[in-house]
Design a protein around this motif. Structure first.
Motif, mmCIF file in Angstrom:
data_model
loop_
_atom_site.group_PDB
_atom_site.id
_atom_site.type_symbol
_atom_site.label_atom_id
_atom_site.label_comp_id
_atom_site.label_asym_id
_atom_site.label_seq_id
_atom_site.Cartn_x
_atom_site.Cartn_y
_atom_site.Cartn_z
ATOM 1 N N THR A 95 0.804 -1.223 0.000
ATOM 2 C CA THR A 95 0.000 0.000 0.000
ATOM 3 C C THR A 95 0.838 1.274 0.000
ATOM 4 O OG1 THR A 95 -0.118 -0.079 2.423
ATOM 5 C CG2 THR A 95 -1.915 -1.131 1.198
ATOM 6 N N ASN A 96 2.144 1.167 -0.086
ATOM 7 C CA ASN A 96 3.001 2.344 -0.090
ATOM 8 C C ASN A 96 2.603 3.263 -1.247
ATOM 9 O OD1 ASN A 96 5.047 4.246 -0.190
ATOM 10 N ND2 ASN A 96 6.713 2.773 0.035
ATOM 11 N N PRO A 97 2.130 4.463 -0.965
ATOM 12 C CA PRO A 97 1.637 5.328 -2.049
ATOM 13 C C PRO A 97 2.720 5.799 -3.005
ATOM 14 C CG PRO A 97 1.691 6.524 0.033
ATOM 15 C CD PRO A 97 1.979 5.097 0.357
ATOM 16 N N LYS A 98 3.974 5.671 -2.606
ATOM 17 C CA LYS A 98 5.065 6.138 -3.463
ATOM 18 C C LYS A 98 5.599 5.051 -4.393
ATOM 19 C CE LYS A 98 6.550 9.671 -0.149
ATOM 20 N NZ LYS A 98 7.661 10.193 0.678
ATOM 21 N N THR A 99 5.191 3.806 -4.169
ATOM 22 C CA THR A 99 5.660 2.695 -5.020
ATOM 23 C C THR A 99 4.494 1.774 -5.335
ATOM 24 O OG1 THR A 99 6.279 1.426 -3.048
ATOM 25 C CG2 THR A 99 8.011 2.767 -4.103
ATOM 26 N N ILE A 100 3.518 2.284 -6.055
ATOM 27 C CA ILE A 100 2.318 1.503 -6.367
ATOM 28 C C ILE A 100 2.666 0.399 -7.358
ATOM 29 C CG2 ILE A 100 0.009 1.604 -7.384
ATOM 30 C CD1 ILE A 100 -0.162 4.496 -6.375
ATOM 31 N N PRO A 101 2.356 -0.863 -7.043
ATOM 32 C CA PRO A 101 2.699 -1.967 -7.949
ATOM 33 C C PRO A 101 1.956 -1.850 -9.275
ATOM 34 C CG PRO A 101 2.088 -2.762 -5.755
ATOM 35 C CD PRO A 101 1.714 -1.323 -5.803
ATOM 36 N N THR A 102 2.536 -2.406 -10.306
ATOM 37 C CA THR A 102 1.884 -2.436 -11.622
ATOM 38 C C THR A 102 1.756 -3.846 -12.166
ATOM 39 O OG1 THR A 102 4.018 -2.032 -12.679
ATOM 40 C CG2 THR A 102 2.626 -0.110 -12.229
ATOM 41 N N ALA A 103 1.983 -4.839 -11.325
ATOM 42 C CA ALA A 103 1.810 -6.241 -11.717
ATOM 43 C C ALA A 103 1.685 -7.063 -10.451
ATOM 44 C CB ALA A 103 2.988 -6.734 -12.559
ATOM 45 N N ASP A 104 1.134 -8.268 -10.584
ATOM 46 C CA ASP A 104 1.037 -9.155 -9.434
ATOM 47 C C ASP A 104 1.416 -10.569 -9.856
ATOM 48 O OD1 ASP A 104 -1.392 -10.939 -9.987
ATOM 49 O OD2 ASP A 104 -2.291 -8.967 -10.233
ATOM 50 N N ASN A 105 1.634 -11.400 -8.880
ATOM 51 C CA ASN A 105 2.015 -12.789 -9.143
ATOM 52 C C ASN A 105 0.915 -13.765 -8.758
ATOM 53 O OD1 ASN A 105 4.704 -12.164 -10.047
ATOM 54 N ND2 ASN A 105 5.249 -11.757 -7.900
ATOM 55 N N ASP A 106 -0.326 -13.297 -8.801
ATOM 56 C CA ASP A 106 -1.443 -14.171 -8.474
ATOM 57 C C ASP A 106 -1.537 -15.319 -9.483
ATOM 58 O OD1 ASP A 106 -2.063 -12.520 -6.396
ATOM 59 O OD2 ASP A 106 -3.785 -11.572 -7.373
ATOM 60 N N VAL A 121 -4.483 -24.074 -27.574
ATOM 61 C CA VAL A 121 -3.298 -23.532 -26.893
ATOM 62 C C VAL A 121 -3.731 -22.400 -25.962
ATOM 63 C CG1 VAL A 121 -1.524 -24.226 -28.548
ATOM 64 C CG2 VAL A 121 -2.872 -22.164 -28.991
ATOM 65 N N PRO A 122 -4.457 -22.700 -24.903
ATOM 66 C CA PRO A 122 -5.049 -21.650 -24.057
ATOM 67 C C PRO A 122 -4.041 -20.669 -23.482
ATOM 68 C CG PRO A 122 -5.154 -23.815 -22.984
ATOM 69 C CD PRO A 122 -4.782 -24.054 -24.399
ATOM 70 N N GLN A 123 -2.843 -21.124 -23.134
ATOM 71 C CA GLN A 123 -1.888 -20.220 -22.505
ATOM 72 C C GLN A 123 -1.316 -19.194 -23.478
ATOM 73 O OE1 GLN A 123 1.025 -22.499 -20.352
ATOM 74 N NE2 GLN A 123 -0.448 -23.109 -18.773
ATOM 75 N N SER A 124 -1.580 -19.370 -24.755
ATOM 76 C CA SER A 124 -1.113 -18.406 -25.760
ATOM 77 C C SER A 124 -2.127 -17.302 -26.025
ATOM 78 C CB SER A 124 -0.811 -19.130 -27.082
ATOM 79 O OG SER A 124 0.184 -20.112 -26.914
ATOM 80 N N VAL A 125 -3.309 -17.449 -25.484
ATOM 81 C CA VAL A 125 -4.377 -16.507 -25.822
ATOM 82 C C VAL A 125 -4.125 -15.094 -25.288
ATOM 83 C CG1 VAL A 125 -6.832 -15.981 -25.487
ATOM 84 C CG2 VAL A 125 -6.120 -18.282 -26.165
ATOM 85 N N PRO A 126 -3.741 -14.884 -24.016
ATOM 86 C CA PRO A 126 -3.565 -13.498 -23.551
ATOM 87 C C PRO A 126 -2.614 -12.676 -24.413
ATOM 88 C CG PRO A 126 -3.611 -14.982 -21.684
ATOM 89 C CD PRO A 126 -3.569 -15.850 -22.905
ATOM 90 N N ALA A 127 -1.474 -13.228 -24.772
ATOM 91 C CA ALA A 127 -0.536 -12.483 -25.618
ATOM 92 C C ALA A 127 -1.147 -12.193 -26.981
ATOM 93 C CB ALA A 127 0.763 -13.262 -25.768
ATOM 94 N N ALA A 128 -1.926 -13.136 -27.509
ATOM 95 C CA ALA A 128 -2.582 -12.926 -28.794
ATOM 96 C C ALA A 128 -3.629 -11.815 -28.694
ATOM 97 C CB ALA A 128 -3.225 -14.222 -29.270
ATOM 98 N N ALA A 174 -2.250 -11.796 -19.053
ATOM 99 C CA ALA A 174 -2.760 -12.991 -18.377
ATOM 100 C C ALA A 174 -3.227 -12.689 -16.963
ATOM 101 C CB ALA A 174 -1.689 -14.075 -18.356
ATOM 102 N N GLY A 175 -2.453 -11.877 -16.233
ATOM 103 C CA GLY A 175 -2.791 -11.585 -14.849
ATOM 104 C C GLY A 175 -3.922 -10.597 -14.686
ATOM 105 N N SER A 176 -4.341 -9.936 -15.761
ATOM 106 C CA SER A 176 -5.488 -9.033 -15.705
ATOM 107 C C SER A 176 -6.727 -9.806 -16.147
ATOM 108 C CB SER A 176 -5.233 -7.796 -16.565
ATOM 109 O OG SER A 176 -4.223 -6.984 -15.981
ATOM 110 N N TYR A 177 -7.170 -9.591 -17.378
ATOM 111 C CA TYR A 177 -8.360 -10.299 -17.847
ATOM 112 C C TYR A 177 -8.057 -11.306 -18.951
ATOM 113 C CZ TYR A 177 -10.965 -6.794 -15.223
ATOM 114 O OH TYR A 177 -11.461 -5.997 -14.214
ATOM 115 N N GLY A 178 -6.782 -11.417 -19.344
ATOM 116 C CA GLY A 178 -6.463 -12.302 -20.466
ATOM 117 C C GLY A 178 -6.811 -13.749 -20.204
ATOM 118 N N ALA A 179 -6.457 -14.274 -19.031
ATOM 119 C CA ALA A 179 -6.782 -15.670 -18.718
ATOM 120 C C ALA A 179 -8.282 -15.857 -18.535
ATOM 121 C CB ALA A 179 -6.032 -16.108 -17.458
ATOM 122 N N ILE A 180 -8.955 -14.830 -18.036
ATOM 123 C CA ILE A 180 -10.420 -14.904 -17.885
ATOM 124 C C ILE A 180 -11.081 -15.010 -19.255
ATOM 125 C CG2 ILE A 180 -12.466 -13.689 -17.049
ATOM 126 C CD1 ILE A 180 -10.595 -14.710 -14.811
#
Length: 686
Positions: A70-81, A139-146, A168-174
């Protein structure tokens, strides 16, 4: 805004000359300083010029969330979920997969360019989606990049937005799961294409659902609700807290895009990144709730409602949305879990009595996404992490018992509980009718694919058999202007309400819009709307967050303990516009009494009659001949914000009345459009 003078003068007269006393103080100045005792330790201590950064311990997960979350000075732009994909129907090499995807992208680009022999945007979209379906299955894992590549190649959005949306980590896998499992050539495909752009395919028409098979018994003839006891209790309604732990005082409060009051946003009109409007300590109109505003609102509740000392609310309803409006690349499971723990612990500290919460569309990750258990294999359990977490937090706070928590874990965090007064409260995860939950585009012909309505009907039938009265709690409203939910599930919900109202269902509560609104449910899907067909009111609670252009507010009901009808509703607010000039070393914001529902809309209503659906229909009838009532309603819709646009023309007046009478998306979309929200200038279609 001189045109607001008339309604505001009338409001002043109502407050000064009201017939019944307000329940507590008329206003409350929150003391200066953050109530530090509510958290045991801090990474950054609160101060008159900065938000606190509490070190939040989670008793369910047995961990303390790190400062970098939650550090307001270093807001993340990706996650490892973790991300989930549908099982591949073939086992191909990397080289074969790459060639397969390249071919598919080339074919789709040909279709889009019109060189594939297919004409019409809708036909092109369906054809392209069918190619995507094959890729998602092979090839489902190729879809987000496509998807990112196609989005950028077609300039569907900016390059950065394409990445943020379809990685993939946003809505690509969904979207990969949806492409693989949806009926692209049928109605599912029409919904998907329409959701991407209304210029691709028109919105599919509503398919009436035969709900009789859902109902174990027909509606009893001459069914009556329990009689009123004459005893009243106080019930608090909070909604849309939207805590922003990354809020940074003095950052840009008037940014050009995204969520403001963050270190990573600017006003593009300002040179060299200078700040045009420094974010006040307690919040601003384009920002979510900082810790200081959240605790100020909670501190104001007791003195304003008169629930002080050892007194407690009979119960509190919270109609969802805890998490801030971050872009998806800044969100994560941990951020959602942090917010859930933080806000629920603050509720526990400030609110006496049980709290009955529901999940909002922001209370998950990815935002708005919840998948039905009917998805194949582990896909059906991919959001159980959240249901398990919130259910355990609620149990830990002693708001629900073990059996109810177990029920919630199985039902998408929905549960049914009988409170200490005998009222049955049924909560729902309304993401299953929200238009932005893309999983709803799988099996769109069956609005009960999630089993949500099976659960609801079972609980309502049990309540009817036991002679119980019910309140239904959700987040995303089913109607109003029809802009938020999907048609088929809300049409089905309307049928369920008709079957069990008014003898079982006393009231329905939503949030989501951040605005103060009300809807009326009528018999026979609203085909005839009059005082004799009005069944149940739907109350949409005002938000704590000011986003966007709203004041911060909350509501309290006076409820009869026999019928569980509402006899009075009071609303309070804080003027966010005043936060800029507040001397935070001397005091916090002032929360004020805004209005009494009964006194504001009297309509000749007997003092011993509840504020039920018949009452609200009478209000809409009075509005048809008294334009001032509509102007007042419009003002209160924005919680008396100076940013609220005026509703003074015939089209706006007709629209407001129509929205109030629309409890489903199909009904709402029949109303004049463009007047649904007061968060910006009204925008009716040309």
């Amino acid at each position: 805004m001189a045109s607001l003078a008339a309604p505001f003068l009338l409001l002043a007269a109502l407050v000064d000359g009201q017939q019944s006393p307000i329940p507590g103080l008329s206003s409350f100045v929150v003391p200066a300083g953050f109530p530090t005792s509510i958290f045991s330790s801090y990474y950054v201590a609160p101060a008159p010029t900065q938000e606190p950064q509490p070190a939040i311990f989670d008793p369910v997960l047995n961990l303390t969330y790190p400062f970098n979350l939650t550090n307001p000075k270093t807001i993340p732009t990706a996650d490892n979920d973790p991300v989930f994909y549908p099982p591949a129907v073939a086992n191909v090499s990397n080289a074969t997969a790459a060639a397969f995807v390249d071919t598919a992208i080339a074919q789709i680009l040909e279709i889009v360019a019109g060189s594939g022999g297919i004409s019409g945007n809708c036909s092109k979209c369906i054809a392209a989606m069918n190619i995507g379906k094959v890729v998602a299955q092979v090839v489902p894992q190729s879809v987000p990049a496509a998807l990112v590549a196609l989005c950028q190649a077609t300039k569907f959005a900016s390059n950065s937005s394409c990445t943020t949306t379809y990685s993939a980590g946003s809505y690509g896998a969904i979207w990969t799961q949806i492409l693989a499992l949806a009926d692209i050539s049928g109605q599912d495909g029409l919904y998907i294409c329409n959701s991407l752009s209304s210029t691709f395919c028109p919105a599919p028409t509503t398919i009436p659902y035969n709900a009789t098979s859902l109902f174990p018994k027909p509606k009893p003839a001459n069914a009556t609700a329990p009689a009123a006891s004459g005893q009243r209790v106080k019930v608090l309604h909070l909604s849309d807290f939207h805590l922003d732990p990354r809020y940074y005082a003095s950052s840009e409060a008037n940014c050009s895009s995204s969520l403001c009051c963050r270190t990573n946003v600017v006003n593009s009109a300002e040179p060299n990144g200078s700040v045009s409007l420094p974010a006040p300590l307690y919040g601003a109109y384009k920002c979510d709730t900082p810790y200081d505003l959240g605790t100020a609102a909670l501190e104001a509740i007791a003195p304003l409602t008169g629930v002080t000392g050892n007194q407690s609310f009979a119960w509190t309803v919270y109609t969802g949305d805890l998490v801030s409006h971050d872009s998806q690349n800044q969100l994560s499971r941990a951020y959602v879990e942090y917010t859930e723990r933080s806000v629920y612990s603050m509720f526990k500290d400030f609110i006496n009595g049980p709290v009955f919460p529901v999940l909002g569309n922001h209370d998950t990750n990815p935002e708005a996404i919840d998948g039905p258990h009917s998805l194949p294999g582990p896909l059906g359990q991919q959001f159980s992490w959240n249901y398990d977490h919130v259910s355990s937090l609620w149990q830990n706070n002693r708001w629900i018992d073990v059996a109810t928590a177990d029920e919630a874990k199985l039902n998408y965090a929905a549960y049914s509980i009988k409170n200490q007064y005998g009222l049955r409260i049924i909560t729902l995860n309304t993401d299953f009718w929200y238009k932005s939950n893309y999983f709803n585009f799988i099996n769109t012909t069956d609005p009960n694919a999630s089993g949500l309505f099976t659960f609801l009907v079972q609980e309502l039938q049990a309540a009817e058999d036991a002679g119980e009265r019910v309140w239904i709690l959700g987040h995303v409203l089913t109607g109003w202007d029809g802009s938020n939910p999907l048609d088929n599930p809300t049409e089905l919900f309307y049928q369920v309400v008709d079957r069990y109202s008014p003898h079982v269902i006393a009231n329905i509560f939503f949030g989501h819009t951040h605005e103060d609104q009300v809807m009326i449910f009528y018999a026979n899907n609203g085909t005839v709307q009059n005082s004799s067909t009005a069944l149940t009111p739907g109350w949409i609670g005002p938000s704590v967050t000011p986003l966007t252009n709203l004041n911060s507010g909350f509501r309290m009901y006076e409820v009869d303990t026999g019928s569980f009808d509402i006899y009075e509703a009071y609303t309070w607010y804080a003027d966010v516009n005043s936060f800029e000039t507040l001397n935070t070393s001397a005091s916090g914001p002032t929360f004020k009494f805004e209005y009494s529902t009964r006194e504001t809309y009297p309509v000749g209503w007997p003092v011993d009659a509840p504020l039920n659906a018949t009452y609200w229909h009478a209000v809409t009838e009075a509005m048809e001949t008294n334009r001032t009532l509509i102007e007042i309603f419009n003002t209160f819709q924005g919680k008396s914000s100076i940013k609220t646009p005026n509703c003074t023309n015939d089209a706006c007046a007709a629209a407001k009345i129509c929205y109030m009478r629309s409890g489903s998306a199909p009904l709402g979309r029949q109303c004049p459009q463009g007047y649904g929200s007061v968060q910006s200038a009204f925008d009716p279609p040309a």
